[in-house]
Write a protein that holds these residues in place. Structure first.
Motif, mmCIF file in Angstrom:
data_model
loop_
_atom_site.group_PDB
_atom_site.id
_atom_site.type_symbol
_atom_site.label_atom_id
_atom_site.label_comp_id
_atom_site.label_asym_id
_atom_site.label_seq_id
_atom_site.Cartn_x
_atom_site.Cartn_y
_atom_site.Cartn_z
ATOM 1 N N ALA A 66 -70.543 50.170 2.423
ATOM 2 C CA ALA A 66 -69.148 49.536 2.858
ATOM 3 C C ALA A 66 -69.471 48.157 2.655
ATOM 4 C CB ALA A 66 -69.199 49.648 4.452
ATOM 5 N N LEU A 82 -62.652 44.630 4.672
ATOM 6 C CA LEU A 82 -63.534 45.665 4.201
ATOM 7 C C LEU A 82 -63.126 45.849 2.637
ATOM 8 C CD1 LEU A 82 -65.468 48.242 4.361
ATOM 9 C CD2 LEU A 82 -63.742 49.342 5.595
ATOM 10 N N LEU A 85 -65.198 51.099 1.331
ATOM 11 C CA LEU A 85 -66.009 51.997 2.155
ATOM 12 C C LEU A 85 -66.064 53.157 1.225
ATOM 13 C CD1 LEU A 85 -66.085 52.987 5.878
ATOM 14 C CD2 LEU A 85 -66.673 54.451 4.190
#
Length: 159
Positions: A66, A82, A85
């Motif tokens: 991640a 993010l 992932l």
């Protein structure tokens, strides 16, 4: 399956790059990856750290990651983005993705961010289902906007 989640180190970047390439193949964009191990090491572990990365390790081998970085919302304040992932296909469903997302959320909470945001392809229903089951809202009325390197140069040429 037994796994460990930890902060990535520079020596993990070749495996992280392989996960990035695996994701690109899944997204049918394999030729779009320009990233190198050297750039990941420099950008993540150099003088100006541009990202933070967690890895999921099984049997002493990186099987998931991640990668996050800071952003700022004019409406909310501090945000963590993010970027990716990724869990290697053979290890999906093992709990590794959940464990990596858990680490990202704990990290964001520790930083006191107001939001954690990320993008998901509209055809990637397994990922959308996964994120929605975790309580994330998928904003289907927003479009992602990019100016790639060529677009930036073209934009500047027209100034």
């Amino acid at each position: 399956m037994e796994y460990q989640i930890r902060e990535a180190v520079a020596e993990d970047m070749p495996a992280v790059l392989e996960l990035i390439k695996e994701l690109a193949r899944f997204e049918k964009e394999e030729n779009a990856v320009e990233m190198t191990t050297e750039a990941l090491v420099n950008d993540g572990f150099g003088n100006e750290k541009l990202f933070h990365c967690f890895v999921g390790v099984m049997n002493n081998s990186v099987k998931g990651m991640a990668l996050i970085y800071p952003r700022y919302s004019t409406w909310k304040g501090a945000v963590v983005h993010l970027e990716d992932l990724i869990v290697s296909e053979a290890f999906r469903g093992s709990g590794l993705g959940t464990a990596l997302l858990n680490e990202v959320v704990k990290f964001g909470a520790k930083l006191g961010v107001k939001r954690i945001s990320w993008d998901v392809l509209d055809w990637n229903e397994p990922a959308i289902d996964f994120y929605e089951k975790k309580g994330a809202k998928v904003l289907r009325d927003w479009d992602v906007v990019h100016l790639d390197e060529r677009g930036i140069q073209e934009y500047l040429r027209k100034l």
